[in-house]
Enzyme design. Structure first.
Site, PDB file in Angstrom:
ATOM      1  N   GLU A  47      39.561   2.640  39.211  1.00 32.93           N
ATOM      2  CA  GLU A  47      39.082   2.771  37.841  1.00 32.93           C
ATOM      3  C   GLU A  47      37.946   1.794  37.558  1.00 32.93           C
ATOM      4  O   GLU A  47      36.959   2.142  36.884  1.00 32.93           O
ATOM      5  CB  GLU A  47      40.239   2.528  36.855  1.00 32.93           C
ATOM      6  CG  GLU A  47      41.387   3.508  37.006  1.00 32.93           C
ATOM      7  CD  GLU A  47      42.461   3.060  37.989  1.00 32.93           C
ATOM      8  OE1 GLU A  47      43.633   3.438  37.802  1.00 32.93           O
ATOM      9  OE2 GLU A  47      42.126   2.315  38.946  1.00 32.93           O
ATOM     10  N   ALA A 156      53.035  10.924  72.904  1.00 33.42           N
ATOM     11  CA  ALA A 156      52.132  11.774  73.689  1.00 33.42           C
ATOM     12  C   ALA A 156      52.903  12.252  74.912  1.00 33.42           C
ATOM     13  O   ALA A 156      53.450  11.430  75.655  1.00 33.42           O
ATOM     14  CB  ALA A 156      50.886  11.005  74.105  1.00 33.42           C
ATOM     15  N   THR A 163      56.792  11.750  78.857  1.00 30.99           N
ATOM     16  CA  THR A 163      55.800  10.791  78.357  1.00 30.99           C
ATOM     17  C   THR A 163      55.240   9.904  79.461  1.00 30.99           C
ATOM     18  O   THR A 163      54.293   9.161  79.232  1.00 30.99           O
ATOM     19  CB  THR A 163      56.422   9.893  77.273  1.00 30.99           C
ATOM     20  OG1 THR A 163      57.533   9.178  77.842  1.00 30.99           O
ATOM     21  CG2 THR A 163      56.919  10.735  76.099  1.00 30.99           C
ATOM     22  N   ALA A 164      55.840   9.969  80.634  1.00 32.52           N
ATOM     23  CA  ALA A 164      55.368   9.201  81.787  1.00 32.52           C
ATOM     24  C   ALA A 164      56.036   9.756  83.035  1.00 32.52           C
ATOM     25  O   ALA A 164      57.066  10.449  82.961  1.00 32.52           O
ATOM     26  CB  ALA A 164      55.710   7.724  81.640  1.00 32.52           C
ATOM     27  N   ASP A 202      53.044  -2.278  80.096  1.00 37.60           N
ATOM     28  CA  ASP A 202      51.633  -1.878  79.938  1.00 37.60           C
ATOM     29  C   ASP A 202      50.709  -3.014  79.513  1.00 37.60           C
ATOM     30  O   ASP A 202      49.488  -2.868  79.606  1.00 37.60           O
ATOM     31  CB  ASP A 202      51.528  -0.750  78.901  1.00 37.60           C
ATOM     32  CG  ASP A 202      52.305   0.492  79.301  1.00 37.60           C
ATOM     33  OD1 ASP A 202      52.507   0.692  80.513  1.00 37.60           O
ATOM     34  OD2 ASP A 202      52.705   1.252  78.406  1.00 37.60           O
ATOM     35  N   LEU A 206      47.305  -2.746  71.447  1.00 38.04           N
ATOM     36  CA  LEU A 206      47.753  -1.987  70.277  1.00 38.04           C
ATOM     37  C   LEU A 206      46.856  -2.231  69.066  1.00 38.04           C
ATOM     38  O   LEU A 206      47.325  -2.529  67.961  1.00 38.04           O
ATOM     39  CB  LEU A 206      49.216  -2.295  69.967  1.00 38.04           C
ATOM     40  CG  LEU A 206      50.211  -1.744  71.000  1.00 38.04           C
ATOM     41  CD1 LEU A 206      51.603  -2.291  70.764  1.00 38.04           C
ATOM     42  CD2 LEU A 206      50.229  -0.219  70.980  1.00 38.04           C
ATOM     43  N   GLU A 300      54.886   3.108  68.260  1.00 37.56           N
ATOM     44  CA  GLU A 300      54.417   3.518  69.589  1.00 37.56           C
ATOM     45  C   GLU A 300      55.242   2.742  70.601  1.00 37.56           C
ATOM     46  O   GLU A 300      54.900   1.622  70.967  1.00 37.56           O
ATOM     47  CB  GLU A 300      52.923   3.239  69.774  1.00 37.56           C
ATOM     48  CG  GLU A 300      52.024   4.153  68.969  1.00 37.56           C
ATOM     49  CD  GLU A 300      50.583   4.152  69.478  1.00 37.56           C
ATOM     50  OE1 GLU A 300      50.381   3.969  70.698  1.00 37.56           O
ATOM     51  OE2 GLU A 300      49.676   4.333  68.644  1.00 37.56           O
TER      52      GLU A 300
END
Length: 366
Positions: A47, A156, A163-164, A202, A206, A300
């Site tokens: 606003e 994914a 996934t792997a 890994d 991130l 994740e």
């Protein structure tokens, strides 16, 4: 209101932990006098930006209509009450997509505008524009109404749900377009959560990469035994200052005082959150994140932690990218117990299904 919503979408990666809000001020004939969206926390709200824009254009706004995607605030926070600013400017009518669920507002902004002589209108429940305004701020509504962040689990996977590979190799199953899209979803979150298993396997950072994000989401690590290495790359992403990235490590152990001291010295906040079985209490973790003003939590993690969140019923939404690949035996999406009958399955619905590059993106909810 459609234009106000478009402005609010421009603030998608910007305003955390404040809601994404857009405002358009129009003359009686529909001419746009000023417009704007909420800035970073501590900055001007939508606003105020719209009033400033109108002034910069040389437009008087007395008697004009303000179209706002969320009820103007009525409390003194980092900025002053927007309802008072609109009233002081002489706005004659205010149309809002939704009332603000914040108990410090919750109708008070509209009441003060009415008391100042402005006409007030709230879009009816079920109006598509009201629904869109809520979707833009689904995490903010979750935190205000439930005391919990909106938990979005990103996965994914291959078309056969892996996934792997069995040896842990996972880069890359999905294509570059899906990975870029995943970073856009990271960018809208207040915080990204992962488990210590993913960190040890890994060594990820991130962070949001590949796009011009104005802020990095905070980072949450579930680490029951406090195994986080001091050399972990994610520690190099810690920021400084009020709105910089924080790293919160939730643990179930009171031992390992040396590691706790080392992490604290690096600027990491180690949070005791023990639950049954010497594991982190995930439900308590979520409540604590809400107190830390986390609206949207982007998970994740690996299939074990995914399974823990799902078994406890703590996931609100699944963001699943599926690649046109068959991988065979490997690591699945979530470690869940075997069912005795199909009726026991966790039943979801497709909120959205979209093609992203060569992959398909599913958005699933209860």
């Amino acid at each position: 209101m459609q234009r106000a919503l478009a402005l609010a979408r421009q603030a998608l990666w910007l305003t955390s932990p404040n809601p994404r809000v857009g405002c358009v001020i129009t003359a009686p004939d529909g001419t746009v006098l000023g417009e704007g969206h909420t800035q970073r926390a501590g900055g001007a709200h939508a606003e105020i930006m719209a009033l400033r824009d109108a002034a910069a254009r040389g437009h008087a706004v007395h008697g004009a209509t303000a179209w706002v995607t969320l009820e103007p605030c009525a409390h003194q926070g980092r900025t002053g009450p927007c309802c008072d600013a609109l009233a002081a400017a002489g706005i004659g009518r205010v149309v809002v997509a939704m009332s603000d669920p914040n108990p410090q507002v919750a109708g008070q902004g509209l009441a003060r505008l009415q008391a100042a002589g402005a006409q007030v209108q709230v879009l009816p429940t079920g109006d598509p524009l009201a629904a869109e305004a809520r979707e833009l701020n689904i995490g903010f509504f979750s935190r205000m109404e439930r005391g919990l962040p909106w938990v979005r689990m990103k996965i994914a996977a291959s078309v056969d749900g892996q996934t792997a590979l069995a040896n842990g190799q996972s880069q890359w199953i999905t294509g570059p377009e899906a990975r870029a899209d995943g970073h856009a979803w990271r960018a809208r979150a207040c915080a990204i959560l992962t488990g210590i298993g993913t960190v040890l396997e890994d060594d990820p950072q991130l962070t949001v990469r590949g796009l011009d994000a104005p802020r990095q989401p905070h980072l949450v690590v579930v680490d029951s035994r406090l195994d986080l290495p001091i050399s972990a790359k994610l520690l190099d992403t810690l920021g400084s200052g009020d709105q910089a990235r924080q790293i919160w490590v939730y643990t179930a152990t009171t031992e390992n005082a040396e590691k706790r001291a080392e992490l604290t010295a690096r600027g990491v906040q180690v949070i005791d959150c023990a639950g049954p079985g010497d594991k982190v209490d995930l439900a308590a973790l979520l409540r604590d994140l809400a107190r830390r003003e986390v609206n949207e939590l982007h998970v994740e993690a690996g299939f074990k932690l995914n399974g823990s969140f799902m078994r406890e019923g703590l996931v609100d939404e699944w963001l699943v990218y599926m690649a046109p690949q068959w991988l065979g035996p490997g690591q699945g999406m979530a470690n869940l117990p075997a069912l005795a009958q199909l009726d026991d399955a966790l039943k979801l619905h497709f909120h959205a299904v979209d093609r992203v590059g060569q992959d398909v993106r599913f958005l699933l909810r209860h």
